[in-house]
Design an enzyme around this catalytic site. Structure first.
Site, PDB file in Angstrom:
ATOM      1  N   THR A  11       0.832  -1.207   0.000  1.00 38.53           N
ATOM      2  CA  THR A  11       0.000   0.000   0.000  1.00 38.53           C
ATOM      3  C   THR A  11       0.870   1.261   0.000  1.00 38.53           C
ATOM      4  O   THR A  11       0.684   2.159  -0.832  1.00 38.53           O
ATOM      5  CB  THR A  11      -0.914  -0.009   1.246  1.00 38.53           C
ATOM      6  OG1 THR A  11      -1.610  -1.243   1.279  1.00 38.53           O
ATOM      7  CG2 THR A  11      -1.892   1.143   1.227  1.00 38.53           C
ATOM      8  N   GLU A 125       8.317  10.413   9.587  1.00 41.12           N
ATOM      9  CA  GLU A 125       7.061  11.174   9.604  1.00 41.12           C
ATOM     10  C   GLU A 125       5.834  10.267   9.399  1.00 41.12           C
ATOM     11  O   GLU A 125       4.808  10.424  10.061  1.00 41.12           O
ATOM     12  CB  GLU A 125       7.106  12.236   8.484  1.00 41.12           C
ATOM     13  CG  GLU A 125       5.834  13.024   8.284  1.00 41.12           C
ATOM     14  CD  GLU A 125       5.487  13.912   9.456  1.00 41.12           C
ATOM     15  OE1 GLU A 125       6.211  14.895   9.683  1.00 41.12           O
ATOM     16  OE2 GLU A 125       4.492  13.627  10.147  1.00 41.12           O
ATOM     17  N   GLY A 130      -0.577   8.777   9.746  1.00 38.68           N
ATOM     18  CA  GLY A 130      -0.608   8.775   8.275  1.00 38.68           C
ATOM     19  C   GLY A 130      -0.265  10.088   7.601  1.00 38.68           C
ATOM     20  O   GLY A 130       0.900  10.455   7.476  1.00 38.68           O
ATOM     21  N   ILE A 132      -0.992  13.224   8.492  1.00 43.06           N
ATOM     22  CA  ILE A 132      -0.868  14.468   9.291  1.00 43.06           C
ATOM     23  C   ILE A 132       0.620  14.750   9.514  1.00 43.06           C
ATOM     24  O   ILE A 132       1.323  13.918  10.080  1.00 43.06           O
ATOM     25  CB  ILE A 132      -1.565  14.334  10.668  1.00 43.06           C
ATOM     26  CG1 ILE A 132      -3.000  13.828  10.515  1.00 43.06           C
ATOM     27  CG2 ILE A 132      -1.530  15.664  11.413  1.00 43.06           C
ATOM     28  CD1 ILE A 132      -3.706  13.537  11.844  1.00 43.06           C
ATOM     29  N   GLY A 183     -10.768  -2.272   3.981  1.00 42.88           N
ATOM     30  CA  GLY A 183      -9.307  -2.114   3.974  1.00 42.88           C
ATOM     31  C   GLY A 183      -8.793  -1.238   5.105  1.00 42.88           C
ATOM     32  O   GLY A 183      -7.624  -0.859   5.130  1.00 42.88           O
ATOM     33  N   GLU A 186      -6.610  -4.732   9.483  1.00 44.53           N
ATOM     34  CA  GLU A 186      -5.793  -5.861   9.018  1.00 44.53           C
ATOM     35  C   GLU A 186      -6.571  -7.165   9.209  1.00 44.53           C
ATOM     36  O   GLU A 186      -7.510  -7.215  10.030  1.00 44.53           O
ATOM     37  CB  GLU A 186      -4.530  -5.966   9.874  1.00 44.53           C
ATOM     38  CG  GLU A 186      -3.719  -4.710   9.969  1.00 44.53           C
ATOM     39  CD  GLU A 186      -2.684  -4.611   8.872  1.00 44.53           C
ATOM     40  OE1 GLU A 186      -2.274  -5.663   8.358  1.00 44.53           O
ATOM     41  OE2 GLU A 186      -2.305  -3.484   8.539  1.00 44.53           O
ATOM     42  N   ASP A 197      -0.684  -0.811  18.219  1.00 42.17           N
ATOM     43  CA  ASP A 197      -0.386   0.131  17.138  1.00 42.17           C
ATOM     44  C   ASP A 197      -0.369   1.576  17.684  1.00 42.17           C
ATOM     45  O   ASP A 197       0.548   2.344  17.408  1.00 42.17           O
ATOM     46  CB  ASP A 197      -1.459  -0.027  16.049  1.00 42.17           C
ATOM     47  CG  ASP A 197      -1.259   0.927  14.893  1.00 42.17           C
ATOM     48  OD1 ASP A 197      -0.473   0.611  13.985  1.00 42.17           O
ATOM     49  OD2 ASP A 197      -1.877   2.021  14.908  1.00 42.17           O
ATOM     50  N   LYS A 201       2.868   4.464  18.169  1.00 38.42           N
ATOM     51  CA  LYS A 201       2.811   5.857  17.704  1.00 38.42           C
ATOM     52  C   LYS A 201       2.980   6.824  18.867  1.00 38.42           C
ATOM     53  O   LYS A 201       3.629   7.865  18.734  1.00 38.42           O
ATOM     54  CB  LYS A 201       1.487   6.100  16.984  1.00 38.42           C
ATOM     55  CG  LYS A 201       1.374   5.286  15.696  1.00 38.42           C
ATOM     56  CD  LYS A 201      -0.050   5.253  15.208  1.00 38.42           C
ATOM     57  CE  LYS A 201      -0.190   4.466  13.921  1.00 38.42           C
ATOM     58  NZ  LYS A 201      -1.581   4.252  13.552  1.00 38.42           N
TER      59      LYS A 201
HETATM   60  N1  LIG Z   1      -1.091   0.941   4.992  1.00 39.34           N
HETATM   61  C1  LIG Z   1      -1.075   2.136   5.549  1.00 39.34           C
HETATM   62  O1  LIG Z   1      -1.980   2.949   5.340  1.00 39.34           O
HETATM   63  C2  LIG Z   1       0.063   2.537   6.455  1.00 39.34           C
HETATM   64  C3  LIG Z   1       0.082   3.816   7.017  1.00 39.34           C
HETATM   65  C4  LIG Z   1       1.171   4.208   7.821  1.00 39.34           C
HETATM   66  C5  LIG Z   1       2.178   3.303   8.087  1.00 39.34           C
HETATM   67  N2  LIG Z   1       2.116   2.027   7.558  1.00 39.34           N
HETATM   68  C6  LIG Z   1       3.224   1.112   7.844  1.00 39.34           C
HETATM   69  O2  LIG Z   1       3.957   0.929   6.632  1.00 39.34           O
HETATM   70  C7  LIG Z   1       4.511  -0.388   6.572  1.00 39.34           C
HETATM   71  C8  LIG Z   1       4.043  -1.056   5.285  1.00 39.34           C
HETATM   72  O3  LIG Z   1       2.631  -1.090   5.264  1.00 39.34           O
HETATM   73  P1  LIG Z   1       1.811  -1.513   3.935  1.00 39.34           P
HETATM   74  O4  LIG Z   1       0.374  -1.348   4.301  1.00 39.34           O
HETATM   75  O5  LIG Z   1       2.362  -0.825   2.748  1.00 39.34           O
HETATM   76  O6  LIG Z   1       2.169  -3.078   3.891  1.00 39.34           O
HETATM   77  P2  LIG Z   1       1.812  -4.141   2.725  1.00 39.34           P
HETATM   78  O7  LIG Z   1       0.772  -3.587   1.824  1.00 39.34           O
HETATM   79  O8  LIG Z   1       1.584  -5.427   3.413  1.00 39.34           O
HETATM   80  O9  LIG Z   1       3.176  -4.217   1.886  1.00 39.34           O
HETATM   81  C9  LIG Z   1       4.361  -4.770   2.398  1.00 39.34           C
HETATM   82  C10 LIG Z   1       5.357  -4.888   1.263  1.00 39.34           C
HETATM   83  O10 LIG Z   1       6.620  -5.246   1.826  1.00 39.34           O
HETATM   84  C11 LIG Z   1       7.090  -6.429   1.171  1.00 39.34           C
HETATM   85  N3  LIG Z   1       7.806  -7.228   2.180  1.00 39.34           N
HETATM   86  C12 LIG Z   1       7.328  -7.654   3.375  1.00 39.34           C
HETATM   87  N4  LIG Z   1       8.275  -8.368   4.011  1.00 39.34           N
HETATM   88  C13 LIG Z   1       9.344  -8.410   3.187  1.00 39.34           C
HETATM   89  C14 LIG Z   1      10.620  -9.014   3.267  1.00 39.34           C
HETATM   90  N5  LIG Z   1      10.986  -9.749   4.318  1.00 39.34           N
HETATM   91  N6  LIG Z   1      11.473  -8.850   2.233  1.00 39.34           N
HETATM   92  C15 LIG Z   1      11.107  -8.114   1.143  1.00 39.34           C
HETATM   93  N7  LIG Z   1       9.916  -7.519   1.013  1.00 39.34           N
HETATM   94  C16 LIG Z   1       9.042  -7.676   2.024  1.00 39.34           C
HETATM   95  C17 LIG Z   1       5.854  -7.139   0.644  1.00 39.34           C
HETATM   96  O11 LIG Z   1       6.241  -7.957  -0.426  1.00 39.34           O
HETATM   97  P3  LIG Z   1       5.375  -9.270  -0.860  1.00 39.34           P
HETATM   98  O12 LIG Z   1       4.127  -8.724  -1.477  1.00 39.34           O
HETATM   99  O13 LIG Z   1       6.237  -9.948  -1.861  1.00 39.34           O
HETATM  100  O14 LIG Z   1       5.121 -10.050   0.381  1.00 39.34           O
HETATM  101  C18 LIG Z   1       5.008  -5.942   0.214  1.00 39.34           C
HETATM  102  O15 LIG Z   1       5.399  -5.482  -1.043  1.00 39.34           O
HETATM  103  C19 LIG Z   1       4.054  -1.067   7.866  1.00 39.34           C
HETATM  104  O16 LIG Z   1       5.066  -0.921   8.831  1.00 39.34           O
HETATM  105  C20 LIG Z   1       2.816  -0.277   8.276  1.00 39.34           C
HETATM  106  O17 LIG Z   1       2.598  -0.329   9.669  1.00 39.34           O
HETATM  107  C21 LIG Z   1       1.084   1.640   6.746  1.00 39.34           C
END
Ligand SMILES: NC(=O)c1ccc[n+]([C@@H]2O[C@H](COP(=O)([O-])OP(=O)(O)OC[C@H]3O[C@@H](n4cnc5c(N)ncnc54)[C@H](OP(=O)(O)O)[C@@H]3O)[C@@H](O)[C@H]2O)c1
Length: 416
Positions: A11, A125, A130, A132, A183, A186, A197, A201
């Site tokens: 994402t 940041e 998110g 903000i 969405g 989780e 979580d 923060k």
């Molecule tokens: N989603 C949000 O709105 C949001 C907001 C703020 C912060 N965050 C934080 O941002 C981080 C990512 O969130 P996300 O929602 O983008 O997660 P996500 O959609 O689950 O994406 C994770 C990505 O990382 C890759 N990945 C995971 N483990 C890996 C590894 N060991 N080696 C290589 N690649 C790996 C995955 O690849 P594969 O697809 O190949 O598994 C996927 O492309 C988290 O720490 C989350 O807490 C998310």
């Protein structure tokens, strides 16, 4: 030429990639150089075969780390291997921008020091609230200003669930499923609904506001999956809104705080934060009250934070982790609580709690007269997980400016 690496392409980092490529000429004009995305590390290359520029993707860490980068955006999530990768990159003086709150809450102190030692930076940041821009606002504005207290709605999933329960849906499980389908939640919602979580923060915000990285044990944490619409109805009677609040302050010795369901004064800006949005409310003696709200997560808001973070870090001078002036909280305000218990426990509850209750403001019966809500002030701060009487739910009450607003003292039992 500025060479970018992406760790993860879910994402967040797919948003970072689109944000960079969609605005490339503008970004290049801001930075005064050409920009390329050099390599993207993911776990399973087959899942990304349909992506544009699929040659950029690799599932081999050795392949990824054989490239040179001028900045790496990390959004893989989890502690490992993110910690090893970031440690390696910072040691090579490569700047990092991360959205990974668990990693930063648990290892931020070492990573910041490592970045400083290597004359580079780690920007985080996007780890809090998110879209903000609260972290860099604090980083830029905290040289002289001190913050006494942080109160925030820091988790979009729980705020979405609460908004739906407030609107009358009674079934927590159904609302949670709805949040998962949209969405916002989780597949495994434990980290959100048990407060981990929000804790990560809050730890990060404490670093910025109080200058040191607190440990999880310094906070009380209680989950929110027991909440029902009747709790909200009781709150409305007292002109209070139930929210899932993370709060922290410095008591003169330590940073302390909690993550728990709280009743918030309906006039507080936190009361108006709905759905998946977040809000951060800071109080300080000179600062007065500062409030920021906006989207708590999501592809575009979080990607915006990552890209802005990179620009901010590049343009600011000096990488030394800031140490703000510490200010002891002037008064510990959480002396007002709404207590909730079953009608058949009334006598026992009154008897057990009379030692700690200073005054009873008002008492009402709700949930078809099966439950009692009692607004009280107490003699001193009591732990949320109070064991004095396990039959009582304790909810702190947060008032605007910390002032207890006495309701018309009516200690008579009323039925809602
Ligand atoms: N989603 C949000 O709105 C949001 C907001 C703020 C912060 N965050 C934080 O941002 C981080 C990512 O969130 P996300 O929602 O983008 O997660 P996500 O959609 O689950 O994406 C994770 C990505 O990382 C890759 N990945 C995971 N483990 C890996 C590894 N060991 N080696 C290589 N690649 C790996 C995955 O690849 P594969 O697809 O190949 O598994 C996927 O492309 C988290 O720490 C989350 O807490 C998310």
């Amino acid at each position: 030429m500025l060479k970018i690496g992406l760790l993860g392409f879910g994402t967040v980092n797919s948003g970072v990639y689109e944000g960079i490529t969609d605005t490339l000429p503008y970004l290049e004009s801001i930075l005064g150089t050409r920009i390329t995305v050099e390599k993207i590390l993911i776990r399973d290359k087959k899942r990304y075969l349909g992506e544009k520029n699929s040659e950029l993707f690799t599932d081999s860490p050795d392949d990824f780390f054989s490239y040179e980068f001028d900045v790496v955006f990390e959004a893989m999530g989890g502690e490992q291997p993110a910690l090893d990768y970031i440690t390696f990159l910072l040691s090579k003086k490569v700047p990092i921008v991360t959205a990974n709150k668990e990693l930063v809450a648990k290892h931020g102190s070492n990573l910041e020091n490592l970045a400083y030692k290597n004359e580079t930076f780690i920007g985080y940041e996007a780890t809090v609230a998110g879209g903000i821009p609260i972290i860099n606002t604090l980083k830029s504005q905290l040289q002289w200003t001190s913050v006494e207290k942080i109160s925030g709605i820091l988790n979009g999933t729980t705020n979405y669930i609460i908004t739906r329960l407030q609107a009358g849906s009674d079934d927590f499980e159904t609302v949670l499923k709805e949040a998962q389908q949209l969405g916002f939640a989780e597949a495994d919602p434990t980290s959100d609904i048990e407060g981990f979580d929000a804790l990560y923060k809050l730890q990060i915000l404490c670093r910025l506001c109080f200058g040191s990285w607190p440990k999880p044990e310094q906070f009380q944490r209680s989950g929110m999956s027991h909440l029902k619409s009747c709790h909200f109805k009781a709150g409305e009677y007292f002109n209070l809104k139930l929210k899932y609040i993370a709060e922290a302050y410095y008591d003169g010795t330590d940073i302390k705080g909690s993550i728990s369901p709280c009743f918030v004064d309906a006039k507080s800006p936190l009361a108006s934060i709905e759905n998946e949005n977040n809000g951060v409310y800071l109080q300080g003696d000179w600062l007065g009250n500062f409030f920021a709200s906006g989207p708590g997560a999501g592809k575009r808001p979080t990607a915006t934070s990552m890209i802005e973070d990179f620009l901010h870090q590049l343009q600011k001078s000096g990488n030394q982790p800031r140490v703000p002036k510490l200010k002891k909280i002037s008064k510990l305000e959480c002396k007002e609580f709404l207590l909730v218990f079953d009608t058949n426990n009334e006598t026992e509850v009154y008897h057990t709690l009379k030692e700690i209750i200073h005054s009873v403001e008002e008492v009402v019966q709700f949930d078809n007269n099966q439950k009692v809500a009692m607004l009280v002030t107490i003699n001193e701060l009591i732990p949320l997980n109070n064991t004095a009487n396990e039959k009582v739910e304790f909810y702190p009450v947060l008032r605007v400016n910390g002032k207890v607003q006495k309701t018309k003292a009516n200690k008579q039992l009323k039925a809602l």
